[in-house]
Design a protein around this motif. Sequence first.
Motif, PDB file in Angstrom:
ATOM      1  N   ALA A  12       7.004   8.049   3.835  1.00 18.23           N
ATOM      2  CA  ALA A  12       5.977   7.285   4.542  1.00 18.23           C
ATOM      3  C   ALA A  12       6.413   5.335   4.656  1.00 18.23           C
ATOM      4  O   ALA A  12       7.380   5.490   4.508  1.00 18.23           O
ATOM      5  N   ARG A  91       6.990  13.750   7.491  1.00 20.37           N
ATOM      6  CA  ARG A  91       7.686  13.975   5.775  1.00 20.37           C
ATOM      7  C   ARG A  91       8.405  15.543   6.288  1.00 20.37           C
ATOM      8  O   ARG A  91       7.927  15.917   4.943  1.00 20.37           O
ATOM      9  N   THR A 145       8.782   2.355  -1.044  1.00 17.64           N
ATOM     10  CA  THR A 145       7.877   2.583  -1.404  1.00 17.64           C
ATOM     11  C   THR A 145       6.957   2.125  -1.911  1.00 17.64           C
ATOM     12  O   THR A 145       7.274   1.115  -2.531  1.00 17.64           O
ATOM     13  N   ILE A 146       5.179   1.964  -1.297  1.00 13.21           N
ATOM     14  CA  ILE A 146       4.759   0.646  -1.468  1.00 13.21           C
ATOM     15  C   ILE A 146       4.071   0.950  -3.313  1.00 13.21           C
ATOM     16  O   ILE A 146       3.822   0.640  -4.005  1.00 13.21           O
ATOM     17  N   ASP A 147       4.328   2.346  -3.232  1.00 19.11           N
ATOM     18  CA  ASP A 147       4.231   3.090  -4.548  1.00 19.11           C
ATOM     19  C   ASP A 147       4.798   2.408  -6.258  1.00 19.11           C
ATOM     20  O   ASP A 147       4.349   2.490  -7.296  1.00 19.11           O
ATOM     21  N   MET A 189      -3.708   2.866  -3.150  1.00 19.34           N
ATOM     22  CA  MET A 189      -2.707   4.126  -2.918  1.00 19.34           C
ATOM     23  C   MET A 189      -2.019   4.139  -4.094  1.00 19.34           C
ATOM     24  O   MET A 189      -2.251   3.018  -5.448  1.00 19.34           O
ATOM     25  N   GLY A 190      -0.923   4.684  -4.210  1.00 14.50           N
ATOM     26  CA  GLY A 190      -0.438   4.252  -5.301  1.00 14.50           C
ATOM     27  C   GLY A 190       0.778   6.398  -5.750  1.00 14.50           C
ATOM     28  O   GLY A 190       0.973   5.905  -6.817  1.00 14.50           O
ATOM     29  N   ARG A 191       0.053   6.764  -5.341  1.00 16.02           N
ATOM     30  CA  ARG A 191      -0.003   8.501  -6.096  1.00 16.02           C
ATOM     31  C   ARG A 191      -0.205   8.290  -7.360  1.00 16.02           C
ATOM     32  O   ARG A 191      -0.848   8.257  -8.079  1.00 16.02           O
ATOM     33  N   GLU A 242      -5.609   5.827  -6.115  1.00 13.96           N
ATOM     34  CA  GLU A 242      -5.587   6.650  -5.850  1.00 13.96           C
ATOM     35  C   GLU A 242      -5.486   8.385  -6.964  1.00 13.96           C
ATOM     36  O   GLU A 242      -6.612   9.291  -6.463  1.00 13.96           O
ATOM     37  N   HIS A 292      -4.007   3.823   4.735  1.00 15.14           N
ATOM     38  CA  HIS A 292      -3.332   2.987   5.124  1.00 15.14           C
ATOM     39  C   HIS A 292      -2.887   1.706   5.825  1.00 15.14           C
ATOM     40  O   HIS A 292      -1.618   1.147   5.905  1.00 15.14           O
ATOM     41  N   ARG A 295       0.273   0.151   4.038  1.00 13.61           N
ATOM     42  CA  ARG A 295       1.453  -0.003   4.161  1.00 13.61           C
ATOM     43  C   ARG A 295       1.719  -0.751   6.354  1.00 13.61           C
ATOM     44  O   ARG A 295       2.857  -0.878   6.287  1.00 13.61           O
TER      45      ARG A 295
HETATM   46  O1  F6P Z   1       4.462   7.104  -0.820  1.00 17.44           O
HETATM   47  C1  F6P Z   1       3.306   6.630  -0.014  1.00 17.44           C
HETATM   48  C2  F6P Z   1       1.698   6.635  -0.055  1.00 17.44           C
HETATM   49  O2  F6P Z   1       1.760   6.107   0.959  1.00 17.44           O
HETATM   50  C3  F6P Z   1       1.250   7.161  -0.913  1.00 17.44           C
HETATM   51  O3  F6P Z   1       0.331   5.843  -2.273  1.00 17.44           O
HETATM   52  C4  F6P Z   1      -0.075   7.429  -0.590  1.00 17.44           C
HETATM   53  O4  F6P Z   1      -0.434   8.507  -1.020  1.00 17.44           O
HETATM   54  C5  F6P Z   1       0.470   8.869   0.209  1.00 17.44           C
HETATM   55  O5  F6P Z   1       1.791   7.863   0.803  1.00 17.44           O
HETATM   56  C6  F6P Z   1      -0.223   8.715   1.352  1.00 17.44           C
HETATM   57  O6  F6P Z   1       0.496   9.402   3.184  1.00 17.44           O
HETATM   58  P1  F6P Z   1       0.647  10.119   4.317  1.00 17.44           P
HETATM   59  O7  F6P Z   1       0.992   8.920   5.149  1.00 17.44           O
HETATM   60  O8  F6P Z   1       1.186  11.218   4.723  1.00 17.44           O
HETATM   61  O9  F6P Z   1      -1.415   9.871   4.695  1.00 17.44           O
END
Ligand code: F6P
Length: 331
Positions: A12, A91, A145-147, A189-191, A242, A292, A295
């Motif tokens: 990401a 990715r 990573t923003i997470d 977000m944040g996984r 999330e 998004h 980000r």
């Molecule tokens: O790992 C960073 C992140 O922004 C997560 O918080 C989120 O679940 C994921 O990437 C989203 O990914 P994509 O940009 O592939 O939709």
Amino acid sequence: MKTKIGVLSAGADCPGINSAIHWLVYSATDKDLVPRRGMMFDIVGIVDGWKGLIEVKPEKKESVKRWTMPLSADIVRTWDRYGGTRLGTSRVNPFNPQKDRSEELIQNIKKLRIEALVVIGGFDSLGVAYKLYREGVKLVGIPKTIDKDLSETEYTLGFDSAVNIITQDIDRLRITAGSHSRIFVVESMGRRAGWLALEGGEASGAAVILIPEHEFVMERVIELLKIRKKSGKRYSIVLVSEGAKPRGMEEIHQKRGRDGFGQYYLGGVGGFIAEEIEKHAKMEVRYTALRHLQRGGSPTAYDRRMGRKFGIGAVDMIANEDFGRMVSWRH
Ligand code: F6P
């Protein structure tokens, strides 16, 4: 003789990556540092992360032009203030079990005469980096990573910018929530790490914060909202990460399947919560997933400064031949 460094961003995007590249190039090409380091460097950017190193045909000029980008202080001069990644990202997983392309990638690194690689990545891409290191590739990592879900570092690029966006967006939502006496469920977000929701929620005064580290009980969330309403509060913000999971239920996913790294597509739990509140609490509810937006935008001052430290640190590690590790921020 100059040592050729390759740099790529994978996974990401986030604010702060360009700042790290800016400072990496500035530090690597700083003539005053040559006597101390005893080395000079050439830097080449790889386009679109691991994908670029897989797709490039080093023997074909056009292909090298398509997938790589020579970097100089002149070229990256203004990059530090821009979000996203100027090198592009993807990715793609070179070790994807369905089609493993790691060997082609390693050969391409050799053919491009890259002697050290800087990988700006998060959980998945730094995992790939470590596997490549074990296969003999000399590389160092920069955490982004923003997470903020990486161990061994207290900071990952992009986190502060994302927390600021969450705070600003909730400030906006609070205004309309107050006007209409509504509950707003906001999904961050944040996984599977709750940092974004926790710090964004603390900064913006969310009434309820739900994070993946603790399963939540829907009835309790509703009870808290009712108590607030009774005490005269016109509105409440519920901030949910999330990856947060209602007790006794499965994790909620926005779509089926998994990405190239086997990760589920998280998202949608905020919608579930909004419906439940509306059903059981007779309150008017709206749901906003920030997705998004978190980000985007330009890096905060903190992310620019951390990009500077991480970029310079990566070059120092290469000069010290300290490979197979990442720059980290601790204590
Ligand atoms: O790992 C960073 C992140 O922004 C997560 O918080 C989120 O679940 C994921 O990437 C989203 O990914 P994509 O940009 O592939 O939709």
